[in-house]
Design an enzyme around this catalytic site. Sequence first.
Site, PDB file in Angstrom:
ATOM      1  N   VAL A  16       1.141  -1.441   0.239  1.00 41.20           N
ATOM      2  CA  VAL A  16      -0.203   0.197  -0.044  1.00 41.20           C
ATOM      3  C   VAL A  16       0.649   1.326  -0.281  1.00 41.20           C
ATOM      4  O   VAL A  16       0.862   2.134  -0.734  1.00 41.20           O
ATOM      5  CB  VAL A  16      -0.803   0.391   1.174  1.00 41.20           C
ATOM      6  CG1 VAL A  16      -2.189   1.132   1.359  1.00 41.20           C
ATOM      7  CG2 VAL A  16      -2.057  -0.799   0.791  1.00 41.20           C
ATOM      8  N   ARG A  48      13.688  -2.133   6.105  1.00 43.59           N
ATOM      9  CA  ARG A  48      14.908  -2.619   5.503  1.00 43.59           C
ATOM     10  C   ARG A  48      15.247  -1.500   4.366  1.00 43.59           C
ATOM     11  O   ARG A  48      14.937  -1.286   3.412  1.00 43.59           O
ATOM     12  CB  ARG A  48      14.583  -3.920   4.330  1.00 43.59           C
ATOM     13  CG  ARG A  48      13.988  -4.976   5.637  1.00 43.59           C
ATOM     14  CD  ARG A  48      13.676  -5.784   5.046  1.00 43.59           C
ATOM     15  NE  ARG A  48      12.399  -5.823   4.292  1.00 43.59           N
ATOM     16  CZ  ARG A  48      11.524  -6.604   4.797  1.00 43.59           C
ATOM     17  NH1 ARG A  48      11.515  -6.635   5.793  1.00 43.59           N
ATOM     18  NH2 ARG A  48      10.139  -6.240   3.857  1.00 43.59           N
ATOM     19  N   GLU A 130     -10.750   5.970   6.282  1.00 41.67           N
ATOM     20  CA  GLU A 130     -11.623   5.039   5.032  1.00 41.67           C
ATOM     21  C   GLU A 130     -10.697   3.692   4.426  1.00 41.67           C
ATOM     22  O   GLU A 130     -11.513   3.217   4.395  1.00 41.67           O
ATOM     23  CB  GLU A 130     -11.515   6.448   3.706  1.00 41.67           C
ATOM     24  CG  GLU A 130     -12.623   5.928   2.443  1.00 41.67           C
ATOM     25  CD  GLU A 130     -14.096   5.906   3.048  1.00 41.67           C
ATOM     26  OE1 GLU A 130     -14.444   4.965   3.267  1.00 41.67           O
ATOM     27  OE2 GLU A 130     -14.482   7.010   3.777  1.00 41.67           O
ATOM     28  N   VAL A 133     -11.319  -0.010   6.238  1.00 41.95           N
ATOM     29  CA  VAL A 133     -12.798  -0.717   5.850  1.00 41.95           C
ATOM     30  C   VAL A 133     -13.301  -0.969   4.516  1.00 41.95           C
ATOM     31  O   VAL A 133     -13.259   0.141   4.421  1.00 41.95           O
ATOM     32  CB  VAL A 133     -13.578  -0.318   6.841  1.00 41.95           C
ATOM     33  CG1 VAL A 133     -14.718  -1.072   6.210  1.00 41.95           C
ATOM     34  CG2 VAL A 133     -13.337   0.080   8.087  1.00 41.95           C
ATOM     35  N   LYS A 206     -13.123  -4.221  11.525  1.00 45.36           N
ATOM     36  CA  LYS A 206     -13.676  -3.698  10.424  1.00 45.36           C
ATOM     37  C   LYS A 206     -15.067  -3.466  11.076  1.00 45.36           C
ATOM     38  O   LYS A 206     -15.695  -1.992  10.863  1.00 45.36           O
ATOM     39  CB  LYS A 206     -13.677  -4.457   9.122  1.00 45.36           C
ATOM     40  CG  LYS A 206     -12.574  -4.375   8.459  1.00 45.36           C
ATOM     41  CD  LYS A 206     -12.458  -5.557   7.162  1.00 45.36           C
ATOM     42  CE  LYS A 206     -10.547  -5.307   6.328  1.00 45.36           C
ATOM     43  NZ  LYS A 206     -10.293  -6.360   5.691  1.00 45.36           N
TER      44      LYS A 206
END
Length: 432
Positions: A16, A48, A130, A133, A206
């Site tokens: 992500v 890393r 946001e 979930v 969630k």
Amino acid sequence: MRTRPLKVALLGCGVVGSEVARIMTTHADDLAARIGAPVELTGVAVRRPSKVREGIDPALVTTDATALVKRGDIDVVVEVIGGIEPARSLITTAFEHGASVVSANKALLAQDGAALHAAAEEHGRDLYYEAAVAGAIPLIRPLRESLAGDKINRVMGIVNGTTNFILDKMDSTGAGYQEALDEATALGYAEADPTADVEGFDAAAKAAILAGIAFHTRVRLDDVYREGMNEVTSADFASAKAMACTIKLLAICERAADGGSVTARVHPAMIPLSHPLASVRGAYNAVFVESDAAGQLMFYGPGAGGAPTASAVLGDLVAVCRNKLNGATGPGDSAYTQLPVSSMGEVVTRYHISLDVADKPGVLAQVATVFAEHGVSIDTVRQQGRQDGGGEASLVVVTHRASDASLNGTVEALRSLDTVRGVASIMRVEGE
């Protein structure tokens, strides 16, 4: 447009985080136009540092996340490292040193959301999440803002793509659980250790977040009833098909009929094929919302993956940066109702119970008597003798709505009958 850039620190640069950095770079002009000022990635904290990260200046990379959030010139911290610590300490430190926070950390928010909101409010900062979930699906903001004037009564959804992929494969191909899980792993939908997904931990976190926002009350992860899906069988799907249903792992958040309490739960359930959630296939997510004024709404889309989740992160980043320019903050914690969270024993729903019984006269009457003695009304019964003989039959009972506690008492009493050889499966039926 303001020319001085808003400075952004990124905590985590995995699937992500790397997508967040890429979009910030490739869409820099568009983001600046939407915000009213350029945004500048000024630091990336990783574990890393030697790993090559395409498109990221190595000079921005650091292993000292604490020093990064303490700099004092950071406007927004984007946290995508996950877990409880050090994420919790880094977020609160960011607030203390002048930064608002965008997070995708469902586990932390489910466990300590109230404390994080309190810290954000104390320091006059934003906390947006946001991406915590349902990935790219706009859900938190519609619940927190668009439906702020409405009364939400129920939120029910598929909030984990891995489990939906597995159950969809079992339904569409007749595959067993392990076979479907192996395919999900091979395709990258399931982790090497799928426990968090298939045992419902991910969905439960969630559900806690959704329930808290929907019902303006504090719901922690420990308040959510959780049941995994690893015992769902091909026979369960055959029974579901006989009822014109399919099986989904659902997160369900409900307000009690009298409005005096709420419940939050995660478990496999049969759902009618006519319900919109029944048609959600593969690794997709969908959440069905029921409210007084708006009625029934469904939010649908990809619930995981680097780019979809980064899309939600960037949406929050734009909102938080706009607030920063305007000297304002967005909606914070709304827990004014302080409603109690009821136990699973008080939850009322329908049930599908499959029993192995002796194939002889009077068995159905005995079983029906037990249900009646425990106040559980029967909707339908289906009995079928075994083709291989052996003096046993399969008895399937579908109830009207009953509490979980009364159903559990019924099942315990059934087990004591000499004519009941075993309870093959029990599954809730949702989405009437």
